[in-house]
Design a protein around this motif. Structure first.
Motif, mmCIF file in Angstrom:
data_model
loop_
_atom_site.group_PDB
_atom_site.id
_atom_site.type_symbol
_atom_site.label_atom_id
_atom_site.label_comp_id
_atom_site.label_asym_id
_atom_site.label_seq_id
_atom_site.Cartn_x
_atom_site.Cartn_y
_atom_site.Cartn_z
ATOM 1 N N LEU A 61 44.949 -86.617 153.960
ATOM 2 C CA LEU A 61 46.140 -86.299 154.754
ATOM 3 C C LEU A 61 47.052 -87.515 154.742
ATOM 4 N N ILE A 62 48.267 -87.326 154.269
ATOM 5 C CA ILE A 62 49.272 -88.380 154.242
ATOM 6 C C ILE A 62 50.286 -88.052 155.332
ATOM 7 N N GLY A 63 50.333 -88.901 156.337
ATOM 8 C CA GLY A 63 51.150 -88.632 157.512
ATOM 9 C C GLY A 63 52.627 -88.899 157.298
ATOM 10 N N ARG A 64 53.424 -88.107 157.944
ATOM 11 C CA ARG A 64 54.874 -88.286 157.976
ATOM 12 C C ARG A 64 55.300 -88.474 159.424
ATOM 13 N N ARG A 65 56.510 -88.896 159.621
ATOM 14 C CA ARG A 65 57.025 -89.188 160.962
ATOM 15 C C ARG A 65 56.977 -87.957 161.873
ATOM 16 N N ALA A 66 57.143 -86.776 161.320
ATOM 17 C CA ALA A 66 57.133 -85.548 162.121
ATOM 18 C C ALA A 66 55.786 -85.308 162.795
ATOM 19 N N ALA A 67 54.720 -85.893 162.277
ATOM 20 C CA ALA A 67 53.412 -85.735 162.894
ATOM 21 C C ALA A 67 53.341 -86.445 164.242
ATOM 22 N N PHE A 68 54.149 -87.462 164.431
ATOM 23 C CA PHE A 68 54.183 -88.199 165.701
ATOM 24 C C PHE A 68 54.929 -87.410 166.765
ATOM 25 N N HIS A 69 56.023 -86.795 166.382
ATOM 26 C CA HIS A 69 56.874 -86.098 167.350
ATOM 27 C C HIS A 69 56.505 -84.624 167.511
ATOM 28 N N GLY A 70 55.763 -84.074 166.572
ATOM 29 C CA GLY A 70 55.498 -82.643 166.581
ATOM 30 C C GLY A 70 54.512 -82.209 167.647
ATOM 31 N N ASN A 71 54.594 -80.951 167.994
ATOM 32 C CA ASN A 71 53.686 -80.321 168.931
ATOM 33 C C ASN A 71 52.317 -80.169 168.257
ATOM 34 N N PHE A 72 51.233 -80.381 169.007
ATOM 35 C CA PHE A 72 49.894 -80.296 168.427
ATOM 36 C C PHE A 72 49.605 -78.899 167.888
ATOM 37 N N ASP A 73 50.063 -77.873 168.583
ATOM 38 C CA ASP A 73 49.850 -76.496 168.108
ATOM 39 C C ASP A 73 50.554 -76.248 166.778
ATOM 40 N N ASP A 74 51.741 -76.820 166.608
ATOM 41 C CA ASP A 74 52.452 -76.692 165.337
ATOM 42 C C ASP A 74 51.687 -77.404 164.216
ATOM 43 N N LEU A 75 51.162 -78.583 164.505
ATOM 44 C CA LEU A 75 50.357 -79.305 163.514
ATOM 45 C C LEU A 75 49.115 -78.504 163.146
ATOM 46 N N TYR A 76 48.500 -77.890 164.128
ATOM 47 C CA TYR A 76 47.313 -77.059 163.899
ATOM 48 C C TYR A 76 47.646 -75.908 162.947
ATOM 49 N N ARG A 77 48.765 -75.239 163.204
ATOM 50 C CA ARG A 77 49.179 -74.130 162.341
ATOM 51 C C ARG A 77 49.502 -74.602 160.929
ATOM 52 N N GLN A 78 50.158 -75.753 160.817
ATOM 53 C CA GLN A 78 50.510 -76.285 159.502
ATOM 54 C C GLN A 78 49.259 -76.633 158.698
ATOM 55 N N LEU A 79 48.291 -77.290 159.335
ATOM 56 C CA LEU A 79 47.071 -77.651 158.612
ATOM 57 C C LEU A 79 46.270 -76.410 158.256
ATOM 58 N N SER A 80 46.222 -75.449 159.141
ATOM 59 C CA SER A 80 45.534 -74.199 158.856
ATOM 60 C C SER A 80 46.152 -73.499 157.647
ATOM 61 N N LYS A 81 47.475 -73.468 157.599
ATOM 62 C CA LYS A 81 48.186 -72.846 156.491
ATOM 63 C C LYS A 81 47.949 -73.613 155.184
ATOM 64 N N ALA A 82 47.976 -74.940 155.257
ATOM 65 C CA ALA A 82 47.767 -75.755 154.059
ATOM 66 C C ALA A 82 46.343 -75.589 153.522
ATOM 67 N N LEU A 83 45.358 -75.536 154.402
ATOM 68 C CA LEU A 83 43.976 -75.331 153.952
ATOM 69 C C LEU A 83 43.782 -73.946 153.344
ATOM 70 N N ALA A 84 44.470 -72.944 153.903
ATOM 71 C CA ALA A 84 44.386 -71.588 153.336
ATOM 72 C C ALA A 84 44.958 -71.572 151.916
ATOM 73 N N ARG A 85 46.041 -72.306 151.697
ATOM 74 C CA ARG A 85 46.623 -72.390 150.341
ATOM 75 C C ARG A 85 45.658 -73.056 149.370
ATOM 76 N N MET A 86 44.948 -74.070 149.844
ATOM 77 C CA MET A 86 44.024 -74.808 148.970
ATOM 78 C C MET A 86 42.807 -73.984 148.589
ATOM 79 N N ARG A 87 42.422 -73.055 149.436
ATOM 80 C CA ARG A 87 41.246 -72.223 149.144
ATOM 81 C C ARG A 87 41.531 -71.131 148.123
ATOM 82 N N ARG A 88 42.805 -70.824 147.868
ATOM 83 C CA ARG A 88 43.154 -69.744 146.926
ATOM 84 C C ARG A 88 42.747 -70.083 145.528
#
Length: 88
Positions: A61-88
């Motif tokens: 995981l390479i962090g960007r500035r938005a990870a500091f300001h973002g809502n934890f639930d939004d980060l959770y959804r983003q990581l969930s979506k990214a992992l789903a893409r990787m499993r395809r």
């Protein structure tokens, strides 16, 4: 993803363990900012990786500035979506 970049490298060995690495550069912010982003990533990975990770792979995981300001639930959804893409 706006808050991070997810890289997944298949190790091509017989070890099914999933490993995780975190990278947050100095241009993201000072030590307080970088450490908070890494703590958020650790919490996300602890909840999502056992279920959604790729077995036998290294996840980076390479962090960007938005990870500091973002809502934890939004980060959770983003990581969930990214992992789903990787499993395809």
């Amino acid at each position: 993803m706006p808050a991070f970049v997810l890289l997944v490298y298949h190790r091509h060995d017989d070890n099914p363990d999933m490993r995780v690495g975190y990278t947050v550069t100095k241009k993201t912010g000072n030590a307080v900012v970088r450490n908070r982003i890494k703590r958020r990533f650790r919490a996300l990975v602890q909840s999502l990786l056992p279920v959604g990770g790729v077995e036998g792979a290294d996840h980076i995981l390479i962090g960007r500035r938005a990870a500091f300001h973002g809502n934890f639930d939004d980060l959770y959804r983003q990581l969930s979506k990214a992992l789903a893409r990787m499993r395809r």
